[in-house]
Design a protein around this motif. Structure first.
Motif, PDB file in Angstrom:
ATOM      1  N   SER A  30     -13.207  -8.607  17.132  1.00 64.25           N
ATOM      2  CA  SER A  30     -13.297  -9.413  16.026  1.00 64.25           C
ATOM      3  C   SER A  30     -14.418  -9.352  15.245  1.00 64.25           C
ATOM      4  CB  SER A  30     -13.187 -10.945  16.531  1.00 64.25           C
ATOM      5  OG  SER A  30     -14.159 -11.239  17.357  1.00 64.25           O
ATOM      6  N   GLY A  31     -15.664  -8.788  15.891  1.00 64.36           N
ATOM      7  CA  GLY A  31     -17.072  -8.614  15.204  1.00 64.36           C
ATOM      8  C   GLY A  31     -16.679  -7.662  14.134  1.00 64.36           C
ATOM      9  N   TYR A  32     -15.749  -6.658  14.266  1.00 62.75           N
ATOM     10  CA  TYR A  32     -15.272  -5.646  13.253  1.00 62.75           C
ATOM     11  C   TYR A  32     -14.378  -6.248  12.057  1.00 62.75           C
ATOM     12  CZ  TYR A  32     -17.461  -2.175  16.365  1.00 62.75           C
ATOM     13  OH  TYR A  32     -18.374  -1.615  17.044  1.00 62.75           O
ATOM     14  N   THR A  33     -14.331  -7.426  11.982  1.00 62.84           N
ATOM     15  CA  THR A  33     -13.458  -7.964  10.889  1.00 62.84           C
ATOM     16  C   THR A  33     -14.159  -7.526   9.546  1.00 62.84           C
ATOM     17  OG1 THR A  33     -12.247  -9.729  12.295  1.00 62.84           O
ATOM     18  CG2 THR A  33     -12.515 -10.240   9.973  1.00 62.84           C
ATOM     19  N   SER A  34     -13.510  -7.287   8.478  1.00 62.42           N
ATOM     20  CA  SER A  34     -14.072  -6.807   7.299  1.00 62.42           C
ATOM     21  C   SER A  34     -13.626  -7.592   6.236  1.00 62.42           C
ATOM     22  CB  SER A  34     -13.537  -5.326   7.101  1.00 62.42           C
ATOM     23  OG  SER A  34     -14.019  -4.367   8.152  1.00 62.42           O
ATOM     24  N   LEU A  35     -14.666  -8.084   5.362  1.00 62.61           N
ATOM     25  CA  LEU A  35     -14.683  -8.562   3.914  1.00 62.61           C
ATOM     26  C   LEU A  35     -14.596  -7.153   3.039  1.00 62.61           C
ATOM     27  CD1 LEU A  35     -16.518 -11.578   3.906  1.00 62.61           C
ATOM     28  CD2 LEU A  35     -14.096 -11.450   3.707  1.00 62.61           C
ATOM     29  N   PHE A  36     -13.919  -7.256   2.165  1.00 62.56           N
ATOM     30  CA  PHE A  36     -13.886  -6.012   1.195  1.00 62.56           C
ATOM     31  C   PHE A  36     -13.413  -6.355  -0.103  1.00 62.56           C
ATOM     32  CE2 PHE A  36      -9.625  -6.324   2.602  1.00 62.56           C
ATOM     33  CZ  PHE A  36      -8.606  -6.076   1.630  1.00 62.56           C
ATOM     34  N   ALA A  37     -14.131  -5.486  -1.104  1.00 60.17           N
ATOM     35  CA  ALA A  37     -13.676  -5.573  -2.659  1.00 60.17           C
ATOM     36  C   ALA A  37     -13.081  -4.111  -3.050  1.00 60.17           C
ATOM     37  CB  ALA A  37     -14.848  -6.033  -3.209  1.00 60.17           C
ATOM     38  N   GLU A  38     -12.069  -4.012  -3.893  1.00 61.46           N
ATOM     39  CA  GLU A  38     -11.725  -2.840  -4.200  1.00 61.46           C
ATOM     40  C   GLU A  38     -11.056  -2.950  -5.788  1.00 61.46           C
ATOM     41  OE1 GLU A  38      -9.180  -1.236  -1.425  1.00 61.46           O
ATOM     42  OE2 GLU A  38      -7.688  -2.600  -1.863  1.00 61.46           O
ATOM     43  N   ALA A  39     -10.864  -1.946  -6.289  1.00 62.39           N
ATOM     44  CA  ALA A  39     -10.258  -1.977  -7.488  1.00 62.39           C
ATOM     45  C   ALA A  39      -9.210  -0.894  -7.653  1.00 62.39           C
ATOM     46  CB  ALA A  39     -11.059  -1.452  -8.765  1.00 62.39           C
ATOM     47  N   GLU A  40      -7.834  -1.406  -7.864  1.00 68.26           N
ATOM     48  CA  GLU A  40      -6.601  -0.423  -7.923  1.00 68.26           C
ATOM     49  C   GLU A  40      -6.439  -0.061  -9.391  1.00 68.26           C
ATOM     50  OE1 GLU A  40      -3.442  -2.593  -6.542  1.00 68.26           O
ATOM     51  OE2 GLU A  40      -4.200  -2.900  -4.397  1.00 68.26           O
ATOM     52  N   PHE A  41      -5.949   0.999  -9.396  1.00 69.73           N
ATOM     53  CA  PHE A  41      -5.481   1.688 -10.572  1.00 69.73           C
ATOM     54  C   PHE A  41      -4.198   1.879 -10.557  1.00 69.73           C
ATOM     55  CE2 PHE A  41      -9.926   2.386  -9.818  1.00 69.73           C
ATOM     56  CZ  PHE A  41     -10.502   1.725 -11.174  1.00 69.73           C
ATOM     57  N   ASN A  42      -2.991   1.292 -10.880  1.00 66.35           N
ATOM     58  CA  ASN A  42      -1.734   1.620 -10.623  1.00 66.35           C
ATOM     59  C   ASN A  42      -0.929   1.935 -12.042  1.00 66.35           C
ATOM     60  OD1 ASN A  42      -1.967   0.776  -8.087  1.00 66.35           O
ATOM     61  ND2 ASN A  42      -1.729  -1.354  -8.412  1.00 66.35           N
ATOM     62  N   TYR A  43       0.084   2.917 -11.851  1.00 58.84           N
ATOM     63  CA  TYR A  43       1.036   3.142 -12.964  1.00 58.84           C
ATOM     64  C   TYR A  43       2.411   2.860 -12.606  1.00 58.84           C
ATOM     65  CZ  TYR A  43       3.817   6.218 -15.847  1.00 58.84           C
ATOM     66  OH  TYR A  43       4.594   6.364 -16.866  1.00 58.84           O
ATOM     67  N   TYR A  44       2.926   2.060 -13.515  1.00 62.49           N
ATOM     68  CA  TYR A  44       4.204   1.199 -13.151  1.00 62.49           C
ATOM     69  C   TYR A  44       5.439   2.122 -14.064  1.00 62.49           C
ATOM     70  CZ  TYR A  44       1.997  -2.974 -11.267  1.00 62.49           C
ATOM     71  OH  TYR A  44       1.078  -3.527 -10.606  1.00 62.49           O
ATOM     72  N   SER A  45       6.375   1.997 -13.102  1.00 60.44           N
ATOM     73  CA  SER A  45       7.689   2.433 -13.816  1.00 60.44           C
ATOM     74  C   SER A  45       8.203   1.725 -15.149  1.00 60.44           C
ATOM     75  CB  SER A  45       8.898   2.435 -12.830  1.00 60.44           C
ATOM     76  OG  SER A  45       9.222   1.342 -12.564  1.00 60.44           O
ATOM     77  N   THR A  46       8.775   2.256 -16.030  1.00 57.62           N
ATOM     78  CA  THR A  46       9.167   1.641 -17.035  1.00 57.62           C
ATOM     79  C   THR A  46       9.618   0.210 -17.168  1.00 57.62           C
ATOM     80  OG1 THR A  46       9.896   3.764 -18.167  1.00 57.62           O
ATOM     81  CG2 THR A  46      10.726   2.034 -19.473  1.00 57.62           C
ATOM     82  N   ASN A  47      10.266  -0.001 -16.108  1.00 59.84           N
ATOM     83  CA  ASN A  47      10.871  -1.504 -16.134  1.00 59.84           C
ATOM     84  C   ASN A  47      10.148  -2.376 -15.098  1.00 59.84           C
ATOM     85  OD1 ASN A  47      11.286  -0.396 -13.550  1.00 59.84           O
ATOM     86  ND2 ASN A  47      13.580  -0.413 -13.472  1.00 59.84           N
ATOM     87  N   LEU A  48       8.810  -1.758 -14.821  1.00 54.24           N
ATOM     88  CA  LEU A  48       7.616  -2.479 -13.764  1.00 54.24           C
ATOM     89  C   LEU A  48       8.381  -2.668 -12.500  1.00 54.24           C
ATOM     90  CD1 LEU A  48       5.783  -4.884 -16.571  1.00 54.24           C
ATOM     91  CD2 LEU A  48       5.330  -2.562 -15.603  1.00 54.24           C
ATOM     92  N   LYS A  49       9.252  -2.285 -12.139  1.00 52.96           N
ATOM     93  CA  LYS A  49       9.876  -2.262 -10.594  1.00 52.96           C
ATOM     94  C   LYS A  49       9.199  -1.617  -9.628  1.00 52.96           C
ATOM     95  CE  LYS A  49      14.173  -4.464 -11.845  1.00 52.96           C
ATOM     96  NZ  LYS A  49      15.180  -4.852 -11.563  1.00 52.96           N
ATOM     97  N   ASN A  50       8.569  -0.499  -9.844  1.00 57.94           N
ATOM     98  CA  ASN A  50       8.012   0.166  -8.929  1.00 57.94           C
ATOM     99  C   ASN A  50       6.572   0.706  -9.338  1.00 57.94           C
ATOM    100  OD1 ASN A  50      10.237   0.870  -7.129  1.00 57.94           O
ATOM    101  ND2 ASN A  50      11.036   1.425  -8.930  1.00 57.94           N
ATOM    102  N   TYR A  51       5.557   0.952  -8.447  1.00 52.31           N
ATOM    103  CA  TYR A  51       4.136   1.414  -8.755  1.00 52.31           C
ATOM    104  C   TYR A  51       3.758   2.585  -7.936  1.00 52.31           C
ATOM    105  CZ  TYR A  51       1.769  -2.111  -5.976  1.00 52.31           C
ATOM    106  OH  TYR A  51       1.609  -2.684  -4.889  1.00 52.31           O
ATOM    107  N   ILE A  52       2.664   3.283  -8.319  1.00 52.49           N
ATOM    108  CA  ILE A  52       1.965   4.180  -7.570  1.00 52.49           C
ATOM    109  C   ILE A  52       0.629   4.146  -8.020  1.00 52.49           C
ATOM    110  CG2 ILE A  52       2.767   6.157  -8.976  1.00 52.49           C
ATOM    111  CD1 ILE A  52       2.572   7.612  -6.061  1.00 52.49           C
ATOM    112  N   GLY A  53      -0.460   4.192  -7.061  1.00 57.23           N
ATOM    113  CA  GLY A  53      -1.668   4.111  -7.849  1.00 57.23           C
ATOM    114  C   GLY A  53      -2.889   4.555  -6.544  1.00 57.23           C
ATOM    115  N   ALA A  54      -4.021   4.511  -7.147  1.00 54.81           N
ATOM    116  CA  ALA A  54      -5.216   4.870  -6.346  1.00 54.81           C
ATOM    117  C   ALA A  54      -6.370   3.872  -6.348  1.00 54.81           C
ATOM    118  CB  ALA A  54      -5.980   6.300  -7.079  1.00 54.81           C
ATOM    119  N   SER A  55      -7.114   3.835  -5.420  1.00 55.56           N
ATOM    120  CA  SER A  55      -8.033   2.698  -5.411  1.00 55.56           C
ATOM    121  C   SER A  55      -9.494   3.306  -4.982  1.00 55.56           C
ATOM    122  CB  SER A  55      -7.604   1.721  -4.694  1.00 55.56           C
ATOM    123  OG  SER A  55      -7.604   2.118  -3.167  1.00 55.56           O
ATOM    124  N   VAL A  56     -10.477   2.494  -5.293  1.00 55.05           N
ATOM    125  CA  VAL A  56     -11.768   2.660  -4.810  1.00 55.05           C
ATOM    126  C   VAL A  56     -12.352   1.389  -4.336  1.00 55.05           C
ATOM    127  CG1 VAL A  56     -12.321   4.794  -6.225  1.00 55.05           C
ATOM    128  CG2 VAL A  56     -12.838   2.430  -6.979  1.00 55.05           C
TER     129      VAL A  56
END
Length: 156
Positions: free
Chosen positions: A66-92
């Motif tokens: 439990s001492g290795y429990t992590s708080l984190f912050a990130e930004a996702e960059f997601n590309y969605y299908s035309t109907n917004l039902k699926n996405y794929i992306g990258a994050s930092v």
């Protein structure tokens, strides 16, 4: 729109640890594979019709130590299908920002597929995410990665 994700998975992380024997101590690396339970949330910022940037903050609860429990912050960059039902992306991101000795940048990928919606157009996605921790790059990808999957609920 805002989202909240509940996730379960595992991480393998290499962290520097100090080992003390008697009056001497040495610093070495410890690799630990541990199950994680996570939650993250943030806004979905629409840049184009099928491209969103999702800044997020979260918590990864470590079940092995439990001492290795992590708080984190990130930004996702997601590309969605035309109907917004699926996405794929990258994050930092940045993980362990409350542990000075373990703070590490991360790079990742994620996918999601919509499984439910309602009249208000709230949505539920099945999601999977994977990331590589870059601070201990010399230990290699095989000792510094994290995968998890779960549900993302988007509130409109």
């Amino acid at each position: 729109d805002w989202f909240v994700s509940g996730l379960f998975g595992t991480e393998l992380r290499t962290r520097p640890v100090e080992i003390t024997t008697g009056t001497s101590s040495i610093e070495t690396n410890e690799s630990l594979c541990a199950p994680l339970l996570g939650v993250k949330f943030g806004p979905e910022l629409r840049v184009k019709d099928n491209f969103k940037i999702n800044p997020a903050v979260g918590l990864a609860l470590n079940f092995e130590d439990s001492g290795y429990t992590s708080l984190f912050a990130e930004a996702e960059f997601n590309y969605y299908s035309t109907n917004l039902k699926n996405y794929i992306g990258a994050s930092v991101g940045i993980w362990d920002f409350t542990h000075g000795d373990y703070v590490t940048p991360s790079i990742g990928v994620q996918v999601g597929s919509q499984v439910w919606t309602n009249a208000k157009e709230d949505k539920m996605y099945l999601v999977a995410e994977g990331r590589m921790f870059t601070r201990t790059f010399d230990a290699g990808l095989e000792n510094n990665y994290q995968f998890w999957a779960g549900i993302r609920y988007v509130i409109r």
